[in-house]
Design a protein around this motif. Structure first.
Motif, PDB file in Angstrom:
ATOM      1  N   ALA A   1       0.826  -1.213   0.000  1.00 16.30           N
ATOM      2  CA  ALA A   1       0.000   0.000   0.000  1.00 16.30           C
ATOM      3  C   ALA A   1       0.858   1.259   0.000  1.00 16.30           C
ATOM      4  CB  ALA A   1      -0.932  -0.020   1.214  1.00 16.30           C
ATOM      5  N   MET A   2       1.968   1.237   0.734  1.00 11.13           N
ATOM      6  CA  MET A   2       2.870   2.392   0.744  1.00 11.13           C
ATOM      7  C   MET A   2       3.437   2.664  -0.645  1.00 11.13           C
ATOM      8  SD  MET A   2       5.113   2.046   4.214  1.00 11.13           S
ATOM      9  CE  MET A   2       4.365   1.915   5.826  1.00 11.13           C
ATOM     10  N   LEU A   3       3.877   1.602  -1.322  1.00 13.35           N
ATOM     11  CA  LEU A   3       4.461   1.781  -2.651  1.00 13.35           C
ATOM     12  C   LEU A   3       3.402   2.255  -3.650  1.00 13.35           C
ATOM     13  CD1 LEU A   3       6.782  -1.357  -2.799  1.00 13.35           C
ATOM     14  CD2 LEU A   3       7.477   1.025  -2.562  1.00 13.35           C
ATOM     15  N   GLN A   4       2.194   1.739  -3.549  1.00 12.87           N
ATOM     16  CA  GLN A   4       1.131   2.219  -4.437  1.00 12.87           C
ATOM     17  C   GLN A   4       0.884   3.715  -4.230  1.00 12.87           C
ATOM     18  OE1 GLN A   4      -1.658  -1.539  -3.621  1.00 12.87           O
ATOM     19  NE2 GLN A   4      -2.499  -0.238  -5.225  1.00 12.87           N
ATOM     20  N   GLU A   5       0.906   4.140  -2.985  1.00  8.88           N
ATOM     21  CA  GLU A   5       0.656   5.549  -2.689  1.00  8.88           C
ATOM     22  C   GLU A   5       1.800   6.432  -3.193  1.00  8.88           C
ATOM     23  OE1 GLU A   5      -0.034   8.472   1.201  1.00  8.88           O
ATOM     24  OE2 GLU A   5       0.106   6.285   1.448  1.00  8.88           O
TER      25      GLU A   5
END
Length: 449
Positions: free
Chosen positions: A131-135
């Motif tokens: 989720a962090m990388l997607q954001e």
């Protein structure tokens, strides 16, 4: 040339220091290690102090500095489970490095232009890192593997998030070292493909969740003051029970109910799932326990009870086990070793169909000839349940005269034979009945001329 050697030496030292940091990290908080390396450059990050756990906010701040501007291609190697112990046990840092399971990973980190290692990242959920990388990248992940990646066209002018899922070892699949070594080969093949495509990338290797979690015990319910040390009793699964109109009549428990539906064994542990017992039945002479699992697999246990005049009592036996999956059925006949008195339960540490088989395959169908069963710490009772919560006395499958007992008996008989033979020899000794008197007259022997 000396500068490149010095930088390579520094990177190697940093990688080894990472493993030593793993040994120094000690906390009961759930955590996963994170390795990042790039052929395009990463912002510097000071090595964490021994025992420091990187929080999600700290890691998010670093991702902001690493992917703050411009397009980036990120390779996320997301293993099902990963902990620092996997590196220390299977990494080959001590002893023979050729036996290590992370050779390609170590080579990639050492040869990269820059790398960052986080021995302990606070684990807050299975999808936190993704989720962090997607954001940060503003793109959705693209699931790829080592076979499809060479045929994939990567546009370096936009951000890309390539996700590669890696399995983790289970007790019945294959040794952990082999599983991690296979994952390392996949990482090496993917990095070789990216190098051939000449695409700048940043690679991240981490786990979906920790492989070893030390749970923190709440101190609020603990008594204050001194207390004796006591063992922590693990959670025990409840047995599977079938209730008829007259009450419970069939009970089964196993640590593992593993089945394999392929020629190369890939084990599925059904004990971790909750089955339905629809279709089960029992009466005074026959019992059938049907376990239907959410994965579409059905296990059926067929038992019978009969009277034997020689022993003047009733005995029950597990006659057969049927395995149904993918529209096919395989039957396994129970050997004569799976039996017990009717008022007892049957227990065996291992019941399998392939090694010291107690269940003999009885199916010539080509699709099911490679199916296998393996039950660990297996106990079943189909008749004579005295109450609905506990098994009756268990009749175990282990024989009394084991090889160790035979060796002890033969050794004892040999020593007893030596003792008896020696005692017999001592008892055969006789004392002399006549002795010479040294005070008496000496015996003279006349000499003839």
């Amino acid at each position: 040339m000396s500068g490149s050697r010095r930088s390579s030496r520094v990177r190697a030292t940093a990688f080894i220091a990472f493993f030593f940091a793993l040994f120094s990290t000690g906390s009961s908080t759930a955590q996963v290690p994170v390795l990042m390396w790039s052929n395009d450059g990463l912002p510097p990050l000071a090595p964490p102090a021994a025992g420091h756990i990187t929080s999600d906010d700290q890691f998010a701040a670093y991702l902001n500095s690493a992917f703050g501007s411009g397009p980036h291609t990120v390779l996320l190697f997301l293993q099902d489970k990963l902990s620092k112990d996997d590196f220390t046990v299977f990494g080959g840092v001590f002893g023979n490095k050729q036996d290590g399971a992370f050779q390609n990973l170590e080579a990639a980190v050492q040869s990269s232009s820059s790398s960052v290692t986080l021995p302990a990242l606070e684990w807050s959920g299975s999808s936190a890192i993704l989720a962090m990388l997607q954001e940060k990248l503003g793109v959705s992940p693209l699931l790829v593997d080592a076979d499809t990646l060479p045929h994939l066209s990567i546009n370096a002018s936009v951000s890309n998030l390539l996700l590669l899922n890696l399995p983790y070892c289970t007790s019945l699949h294959k040794p952990c070292r082999e599983v991690l070594r296979d994952n390392d080969e996949i990482i090496g093949n993917v990095l070789s493909t990216m190098k051939a495509k000449n695409v700048p990338y940043t690679a991240i290797y981490t786990g979906l969740q920790p492989s070893r979690v030390i749970a923190e015990r709440s101190m609020s319910n603990q008594p204050v003051g001194r207390s004796l040390l006591q063992a922590v009793v693990p959670d025990v699964k409840a047995p599977i029970m079938f209730n008829a109109s007259g009450g419970p009549c069939i009970m089964l428990w196993a640590q593992n109910l593993s089945v394999s539906l392929s020629e190369r064994p890939v084990w599925i542990d059904l004990a971790a799932q909750t089955p339905s017992v629809t279709g089960s039945m029992c009466n005074s002479s026959n019992s059938r326990l049907v376990l239907t699992y959410p994965s579409g697999i059905t296990l059926s246990f067929f038992m019978s009870q009969r009277f034997y005049p020689v022993s003047a009592r009733n005995w029950f036996s597990l006659d057969s086990v049927q395995l149904q999956a993918n529209g096919s059925t395989a039957a396994f006949i129970g050997s004569r070793s799976i039996y017990a008195p009717a008022e007892y339960s049957f227990h065996c540490q291992s019941v399998s169909s392939f090694q010291d088989a107690l269940l003999v395959p009885n199916n010539t169908n080509q699709n099911t000839s490679q199916w296998r069963l393996n039950f660990v710490d297996f106990q079943i009772q189909g008749f004579g349940l005295a109450n609905g919560t506990n098994f009756s006395y268990a009749s175990d499958c282990a024989g009394f005269f084991t090889p160790g007992i035979w060796m002890g008996l033969l050794t004892s008989l040999l020593l007893l034979f030596i003792f008896v033979y020696g005692l017999h020899m001592i008892m055969q000794l006789n004392t002399m009945d006549r002795f010479d008197d040294p005070k008496g007259p000496s015996i003279s022997v006349p000499q003839s001329e």
